[in-house]
Enzyme design. Structure first.
Site, mmCIF file in Angstrom:
data_model
loop_
_atom_site.group_PDB
_atom_site.id
_atom_site.type_symbol
_atom_site.label_atom_id
_atom_site.label_comp_id
_atom_site.label_asym_id
_atom_site.label_seq_id
_atom_site.Cartn_x
_atom_site.Cartn_y
_atom_site.Cartn_z
ATOM 1 N N ASP A 233 -2.748 -10.406 -2.703
ATOM 2 C CA ASP A 233 -3.316 -9.996 -1.419
ATOM 3 C C ASP A 233 -4.823 -9.724 -1.583
ATOM 4 O OD1 ASP A 233 -2.178 -8.846 1.396
ATOM 5 O OD2 ASP A 233 -3.886 -7.637 0.746
ATOM 6 N N HIS B 15 0.820 -1.226 0.000
ATOM 7 C CA HIS B 15 0.000 0.000 0.000
ATOM 8 C C HIS B 15 0.852 1.274 0.000
ATOM 9 C CE1 HIS B 15 -3.682 -2.183 0.407
ATOM 10 N NE2 HIS B 15 -3.391 -2.663 1.605
ATOM 11 N N HIS C 299 -6.284 -7.176 -0.623
ATOM 12 C CA HIS C 299 -6.451 -5.749 -0.914
ATOM 13 C C HIS C 299 -5.679 -5.352 -2.169
ATOM 14 C CE1 HIS C 299 -6.903 -6.241 3.510
ATOM 15 N NE2 HIS C 299 -7.921 -5.422 3.313
ATOM 16 N N ASP D 185 -4.561 -13.067 3.210
ATOM 17 C CA ASP D 185 -5.905 -12.591 3.560
ATOM 18 C C ASP D 185 -7.018 -12.887 2.547
ATOM 19 O OD1 ASP D 185 -4.509 -10.690 2.088
ATOM 20 O OD2 ASP D 185 -4.913 -9.007 3.438
HETATM 21 ZN ZN LIG Z 1 -4.270 -7.221 2.586
#
Ligand SMILES: [Zn+2]
Length: 341
Positions: A161, A124, A163, A248
Protein backbone atom coordinates in the site's frame (compact mmCIF):
# COMPACT_ATOMS: atom_id res chain seq x y z
CA UNK A 1 -7.52 -27.38 -7.18
CA UNK A 2 -9.08 -24.05 -8.16
CA UNK A 3 -6.85 -21.48 -9.85
CA UNK A 4 -8.01 -18.64 -7.59
CA UNK A 5 -10.58 -18.07 -4.87
CA UNK A 6 -12.17 -14.72 -4.04
CA UNK A 7 -13.90 -13.15 -1.07
CA UNK A 8 -16.57 -10.55 -1.87
CA UNK A 9 -17.94 -8.43 1.02
CA UNK A 10 -21.66 -8.99 0.56
CA UNK A 11 -23.70 -5.89 1.50
CA UNK A 12 -20.62 -3.66 1.83
CA UNK A 13 -22.36 -0.72 0.12
CA UNK A 14 -24.14 0.01 3.41
CA UNK A 15 -20.74 0.99 4.87
CA UNK A 16 -20.19 4.45 3.42
CA UNK A 17 -20.03 8.10 4.30
CA UNK A 18 -20.98 10.75 1.79
CA UNK A 19 -17.87 12.29 0.19
CA UNK A 20 -15.42 9.90 1.88
CA UNK A 21 -12.71 8.41 -0.39
CA UNK A 22 -13.10 4.91 1.13
CA UNK A 23 -16.31 4.24 -0.77
CA UNK A 24 -18.19 1.21 -2.11
CA UNK A 25 -17.35 2.07 -5.74
CA UNK A 26 -13.77 0.96 -5.07
CA UNK A 27 -14.84 -2.67 -4.76
CA UNK A 28 -17.63 -2.51 -7.35
CA UNK A 29 -15.23 -1.09 -9.95
CA UNK A 30 -12.84 -3.96 -9.31
CA UNK A 31 -15.55 -6.61 -9.64
CA UNK A 32 -16.86 -5.04 -12.86
CA UNK A 33 -13.36 -4.94 -14.38
CA UNK A 34 -12.64 -8.56 -13.42
CA UNK A 35 -16.04 -9.66 -14.73
CA UNK A 36 -15.53 -7.93 -18.09
CA UNK A 37 -12.25 -9.78 -18.56
CA UNK A 38 -13.70 -13.17 -17.60
CA UNK A 39 -11.77 -13.27 -14.33
CA UNK A 40 -14.70 -13.20 -11.90
CA UNK A 41 -17.66 -15.42 -12.86
CA UNK A 42 -16.72 -19.07 -12.84
CA UNK A 43 -14.23 -18.69 -9.99
CA UNK A 44 -15.33 -19.66 -6.47
CA UNK A 45 -16.20 -17.09 -3.80
CA UNK A 46 -15.60 -18.19 -0.21
CA UNK A 47 -18.13 -17.81 2.56
CA UNK A 48 -16.64 -15.78 5.42
CA UNK A 49 -15.82 -17.82 8.51
CA UNK A 50 -18.00 -16.44 11.34
CA UNK A 51 -15.66 -14.98 13.97
CA UNK A 52 -16.54 -14.27 17.59
CA UNK A 53 -14.74 -11.46 19.44
CA UNK A 54 -12.78 -14.17 21.32
CA UNK A 55 -11.56 -15.54 18.01
CA UNK A 56 -10.29 -12.09 17.00
CA UNK A 57 -8.72 -11.45 20.40
CA UNK A 58 -5.32 -12.80 19.31
CA UNK A 59 -5.11 -9.66 17.16
CA UNK A 60 -7.40 -7.04 18.74
CA UNK A 61 -8.00 -6.53 22.46
CA UNK A 62 -11.46 -7.41 23.74
CA UNK A 63 -11.79 -3.85 25.07
CA UNK A 64 -11.19 -2.41 21.58
CA UNK A 65 -13.65 -4.86 20.04
CA UNK A 66 -16.31 -3.78 22.53
CA UNK A 67 -15.54 -0.13 21.88
CA UNK A 68 -15.77 -0.68 18.11
CA UNK A 69 -19.05 -2.55 18.34
CA UNK A 70 -20.46 0.26 20.51
CA UNK A 71 -19.26 2.99 18.13
CA UNK A 72 -20.79 1.18 15.14
CA UNK A 73 -24.14 0.84 16.89
CA UNK A 74 -24.46 4.63 16.89
CA UNK A 75 -22.46 5.22 13.69
CA UNK A 76 -19.83 7.19 15.60
CA UNK A 77 -16.49 7.94 13.95
CA UNK A 78 -13.35 6.48 15.56
CA UNK A 79 -11.31 9.53 14.56
CA UNK A 80 -11.40 12.33 11.99
CA UNK A 81 -10.81 9.89 9.09
CA UNK A 82 -12.49 6.73 10.24
CA UNK A 83 -16.27 6.52 10.05
CA UNK A 84 -18.57 3.72 11.12
CA UNK A 85 -22.23 2.99 10.40
CA UNK A 86 -24.76 0.74 12.18
CA UNK A 87 -23.86 -1.94 9.62
CA UNK A 88 -20.06 -1.59 9.94
CA UNK A 89 -19.54 -4.03 12.84
CA UNK A 90 -21.25 -6.84 10.99
CA UNK A 91 -19.39 -6.03 7.76
CA UNK A 92 -15.99 -5.69 9.47
CA UNK A 93 -16.29 -9.01 11.31
CA UNK A 94 -17.58 -10.76 8.17
CA UNK A 95 -14.73 -9.29 6.15
CA UNK A 96 -12.10 -10.41 8.67
CA UNK A 97 -13.77 -13.84 8.41
CA UNK A 98 -13.54 -13.61 4.62
CA UNK A 99 -9.81 -12.95 4.91
CA UNK A 100 -9.53 -16.06 7.10
CA UNK A 101 -11.49 -18.16 4.61
CA UNK A 102 -9.32 -17.08 1.67
CA UNK A 103 -6.10 -17.69 3.60
CA UNK A 104 -7.35 -21.09 4.76
CA UNK A 105 -8.43 -22.17 1.23
CA UNK A 106 -4.98 -21.33 -0.12
CA UNK A 107 -3.17 -22.88 2.83
CA UNK A 108 -5.12 -26.14 2.40
CA UNK A 109 -4.46 -26.00 -1.36
CA UNK A 110 -8.14 -25.93 -2.25
CA UNK A 111 -7.15 -22.97 -4.42
CA UNK A 112 -3.75 -22.02 -5.76
CA UNK A 113 -4.15 -18.27 -5.20
CA UNK A 114 -6.47 -16.09 -3.15
CA UNK A 115 -7.80 -12.57 -3.43
CA UNK A 116 -9.94 -11.09 -0.66
CA UNK A 117 -11.81 -7.89 -1.53
CA UNK A 118 -11.57 -6.82 2.07
CA UNK A 119 -13.66 -3.76 2.81
CA UNK A 120 -13.34 -1.92 5.11
CA UNK A 121 -9.55 -2.16 4.75
CA UNK A 122 -7.40 -3.20 7.68
CA UNK A 123 -3.68 -2.49 7.76
CA UNK A 124 -3.81 0.69 9.89
CA UNK A 125 -5.89 -0.95 12.65
CA UNK A 126 -3.65 -1.72 15.64
CA UNK A 127 -4.41 -4.14 18.46
CA UNK A 128 -6.18 -1.42 20.43
CA UNK A 129 -7.35 1.11 17.89
CA UNK A 130 -9.04 1.53 14.51
CA UNK A 131 -7.70 4.37 12.34
CA UNK A 132 -6.99 5.40 8.76
CA UNK A 133 -10.34 4.06 7.40
CA UNK A 134 -9.53 0.65 9.01
CA UNK A 135 -11.65 -1.08 11.66
CA UNK A 136 -10.28 -4.63 11.94
CA UNK A 137 -6.89 -5.72 10.62
CA UNK A 138 -8.01 -8.34 8.12
CA UNK A 139 -4.58 -9.56 7.02
CA UNK A 140 -3.43 -9.83 10.63
CA UNK A 141 -6.54 -11.81 11.61
CA UNK A 142 -5.86 -14.17 8.68
CA UNK A 143 -2.19 -14.61 9.65
CA UNK A 144 -3.06 -15.21 13.29
CA UNK A 145 -5.64 -17.81 12.25
CA UNK A 146 -3.06 -19.68 10.19
CA UNK A 147 -0.65 -19.73 13.12
CA UNK A 148 -3.16 -20.51 15.86
CA UNK A 149 -5.47 -22.99 14.14
CA UNK A 150 -3.52 -24.45 11.23
CA UNK A 151 -0.06 -24.74 12.75
CA UNK A 152 1.74 -22.48 10.27
CA UNK A 153 5.13 -21.47 11.67
CA UNK A 154 6.42 -18.79 9.29
CA UNK A 155 4.26 -16.28 7.42
CA UNK A 156 5.44 -13.25 5.50
CA UNK A 157 3.11 -10.27 5.14
CA UNK A 158 4.20 -7.92 2.39
CA UNK A 159 2.46 -4.54 2.36
CA UNK A 160 2.56 -2.65 -0.95
CA UNK A 161 0.00 0.00 0.00
CA UNK A 162 1.01 3.66 -0.44
CA UNK A 163 0.79 4.05 3.33
CA UNK A 164 2.76 2.30 6.04
CA UNK A 165 0.92 -0.67 7.55
CA UNK A 166 1.45 0.56 11.09
CA UNK A 167 -1.30 -1.65 12.52
CA UNK A 168 0.07 -4.89 11.11
CA UNK A 169 3.55 -3.87 12.25
CA UNK A 170 2.38 -3.18 15.80
CA UNK A 171 0.42 -6.43 16.06
CA UNK A 172 3.44 -8.60 15.12
CA UNK A 173 6.20 -6.29 16.45
CA UNK A 174 7.55 -8.76 19.03
CA UNK A 175 7.00 -11.97 17.04
CA UNK A 176 9.24 -13.95 14.71
CA UNK A 177 6.53 -16.21 13.27
CA UNK A 178 5.14 -13.37 11.15
CA UNK A 179 7.65 -11.35 9.12
CA UNK A 180 6.17 -7.97 8.17
CA UNK A 181 7.66 -6.07 5.22
CA UNK A 182 6.31 -2.74 3.95
CA UNK A 183 7.03 -0.36 1.09
CA UNK A 184 5.35 3.03 1.43
CA UNK A 185 5.71 6.71 0.67
CA UNK A 186 7.51 8.62 3.39
CA UNK A 187 6.88 11.12 4.80
CA UNK A 188 3.14 10.46 4.71
CA UNK A 189 0.28 9.29 6.94
CA UNK A 190 0.51 7.62 9.47
CA UNK A 191 4.08 8.89 10.00
CA UNK A 192 5.76 5.57 10.86
CA UNK A 193 7.70 2.95 8.89
CA UNK A 194 11.29 4.15 9.03
CA UNK A 195 14.18 1.88 8.06
CA UNK A 196 15.28 1.40 11.64
CA UNK A 197 11.88 0.02 12.76
CA UNK A 198 12.84 -3.66 12.65
CA UNK A 199 10.86 -5.25 15.49
CA UNK A 200 11.64 -5.82 19.15
CA UNK A 201 12.65 -8.68 21.45
CA UNK A 202 11.95 -11.99 19.74
CA UNK A 203 10.55 -9.99 16.84
CA UNK A 204 13.79 -8.10 16.24
CA UNK A 205 14.74 -8.58 12.59
CA UNK A 206 11.21 -9.65 11.62
CA UNK A 207 9.89 -6.24 10.59
CA UNK A 208 11.35 -4.54 7.52
CA UNK A 209 10.44 -1.06 6.28
CA UNK A 210 11.27 0.63 3.01
CA UNK A 211 10.20 4.29 3.16
CA UNK A 212 10.17 5.69 -0.37
CA UNK A 213 10.53 9.41 -1.07
CA UNK A 214 7.75 11.06 -3.11
CA UNK A 215 8.42 10.59 -6.83
CA UNK A 216 9.65 6.98 -6.50
CA UNK A 217 8.15 4.71 -9.13
CA UNK A 218 8.68 1.58 -11.20
CA UNK A 219 12.48 1.50 -10.94
CA UNK A 220 12.41 1.95 -7.18
CA UNK A 221 9.91 -0.87 -6.70
CA UNK A 222 11.67 -3.18 -9.12
CA UNK A 223 15.08 -2.68 -7.51
CA UNK A 224 13.76 -3.01 -3.96
CA UNK A 225 11.90 -6.19 -4.80
CA UNK A 226 14.79 -7.88 -6.54
CA UNK A 227 17.67 -6.64 -4.39
CA UNK A 228 16.12 -6.60 -0.93
CA UNK A 229 12.63 -8.08 -0.56
CA UNK A 230 13.16 -11.35 -2.43
CA UNK A 231 16.53 -11.97 -0.74
CA UNK A 232 14.81 -11.42 2.62
CA UNK A 233 12.10 -13.92 1.66
CA UNK A 234 14.86 -16.36 0.60
CA UNK A 235 16.40 -15.97 4.04
CA UNK A 236 13.15 -16.32 6.00
CA UNK A 237 11.50 -19.04 3.89
CA UNK A 238 7.85 -18.27 4.73
CA UNK A 239 5.36 -21.10 4.28
CA UNK A 240 2.85 -18.64 2.82
CA UNK A 241 2.87 -15.06 1.56
CA UNK A 242 0.03 -12.70 2.47
CA UNK A 243 0.02 -9.45 0.57
CA UNK A 244 -1.61 -6.21 1.66
CA UNK A 245 -2.69 -4.92 -1.74
CA UNK A 246 -3.38 -1.19 -2.01
CA UNK A 247 -3.60 0.37 -5.45
CA UNK A 248 -2.69 3.79 -4.08
CA UNK A 249 1.03 3.65 -5.02
CA UNK A 250 -0.26 4.02 -8.61
CA UNK A 251 0.73 7.31 -10.24
CA UNK A 252 -2.93 8.40 -10.66
CA UNK A 253 -3.82 8.13 -6.97
CA UNK A 254 -5.07 11.41 -5.48
CA UNK A 255 -3.66 10.80 -1.99
CA UNK A 256 -0.08 9.90 -2.92
CA UNK A 257 3.02 10.85 -4.84
CA UNK A 258 4.47 7.49 -5.78
CA UNK A 259 4.61 6.76 -9.49
CA UNK A 260 4.07 3.04 -9.79
CA UNK A 261 2.43 1.79 -13.00
CA UNK A 262 -0.11 -1.03 -13.16
CA UNK A 263 2.26 -2.95 -15.43
CA UNK A 264 5.06 -2.87 -12.86
CA UNK A 265 2.59 -3.82 -10.10
CA UNK A 266 1.71 -6.89 -12.15
CA UNK A 267 5.37 -7.71 -12.72
CA UNK A 268 6.00 -7.65 -8.97
CA UNK A 269 3.09 -9.99 -8.27
CA UNK A 270 4.29 -12.24 -11.11
CA UNK A 271 7.76 -12.47 -9.56
CA UNK A 272 6.37 -13.08 -6.09
CA UNK A 273 3.94 -15.73 -7.38
CA UNK A 274 6.86 -17.52 -9.04
CA UNK A 275 8.85 -17.24 -5.83
CA UNK A 276 5.93 -18.85 -3.99
CA UNK A 277 5.68 -21.60 -6.64
CA UNK A 278 9.34 -22.41 -6.03
CA UNK A 279 9.37 -22.12 -2.23
CA UNK A 280 5.94 -22.53 -0.66
CA UNK A 281 3.78 -24.57 -3.03
CA UNK A 282 2.44 -21.43 -4.68
CA UNK A 283 0.73 -20.12 -1.56
CA UNK A 284 0.05 -16.42 -2.05
CA UNK A 285 -3.08 -14.45 -1.19
CA UNK A 286 -3.91 -10.77 -1.64
CA UNK A 287 -5.99 -8.65 0.73
CA UNK A 288 -7.39 -5.32 -0.42
CA UNK A 289 -6.24 -2.24 1.50
CA UNK A 290 -6.33 1.33 0.10
CA UNK A 291 -6.47 3.03 -3.29
CA UNK A 292 -8.76 5.86 -4.32
CA UNK A 293 -8.58 6.34 -8.08
CA UNK A 294 -11.05 4.10 -9.87
CA UNK A 295 -9.08 3.87 -13.13
CA UNK A 296 -6.05 2.78 -11.10
CA UNK A 297 -8.30 0.29 -9.27
CA UNK A 298 -9.22 -1.36 -12.57
CA UNK A 299 -5.77 -1.37 -14.14
CA UNK A 300 -3.83 -2.47 -11.05
CA UNK A 301 -6.31 -5.19 -10.15
CA UNK A 302 -6.34 -6.65 -13.66
CA UNK A 303 -2.54 -6.53 -13.56
CA UNK A 304 -2.24 -8.37 -10.24
CA UNK A 305 -4.95 -10.96 -10.90
CA UNK A 306 -3.52 -11.80 -14.33
CA UNK A 307 -0.12 -12.12 -12.65
CA UNK A 308 -1.52 -14.48 -10.00
CA UNK A 309 -3.00 -16.59 -12.80
CA UNK A 310 0.14 -16.43 -14.96
CA UNK A 311 -1.71 -14.63 -17.75
CA UNK A 312 -0.55 -11.63 -19.82
CA UNK A 313 -1.72 -8.08 -19.13
CA UNK A 314 -1.75 -4.88 -21.15
CA UNK A 315 -1.67 -1.66 -19.18
CA UNK A 316 -4.32 0.78 -20.47
CA UNK A 317 -2.92 3.62 -18.36
CA UNK A 318 0.78 3.29 -19.14
CA UNK A 319 3.67 4.61 -17.07
CA UNK A 320 3.60 7.83 -15.07
CA UNK A 321 3.78 10.94 -17.26
CA UNK A 322 6.15 12.44 -14.67
CA UNK A 323 9.80 11.55 -14.58
CA UNK A 324 10.74 9.24 -11.72
CA UNK A 325 12.91 10.74 -8.97
CA UNK A 326 16.18 9.08 -7.98
CA UNK A 327 16.39 9.83 -4.27
CA UNK A 328 15.12 6.29 -3.49
CA UNK A 329 18.57 4.95 -4.43
CA UNK A 330 19.87 6.08 -1.05
CA UNK A 331 17.06 4.19 0.73
CA UNK A 332 17.92 1.06 -1.27
CA UNK A 333 21.60 1.32 -0.31
CA UNK A 334 20.77 1.91 3.35
CA UNK A 335 18.37 -1.02 3.36
CA UNK A 336 20.97 -3.34 1.85
CA UNK A 337 23.49 -2.27 4.45
CA UNK A 338 21.05 -2.62 7.34
CA UNK A 339 19.91 -6.09 6.24
CA UNK A 340 23.46 -7.14 5.23
CA UNK A 341 22.56 -7.93 1.65
ZN1 LIG B 1 -3.18 3.46 1.59
Amino acid sequence: MEEIVYYYPQGHEKHFQSGHPERPERVETIVKALREKGLWDGYPKVEPRPLSPEEISGVHSISYLKELEGACRYGESLDMDTYTTPYSWELATRTAGGAVSVAEAVWKREAKRGFALTRPPGHHATSKRGMGFCLLNNVAVAAQWLVQHLGVQRIAILDFDLHHGNGTQEIFWTRSDVFFLSTHQSPLYPGSGYLDEIGYGEGRGYTANFPLPPGSGDQAFSSLLQEVIIPLLDRYQPQMLLLSYGFDPHWRDPLGHLQLSAKQYGEMIRLLSRWCDAHCEGRIALFLEGGYDLEAAKACTLAVVNALLGQPFEDPLGPSPREEGRSWVRVLEQAKQLWQL
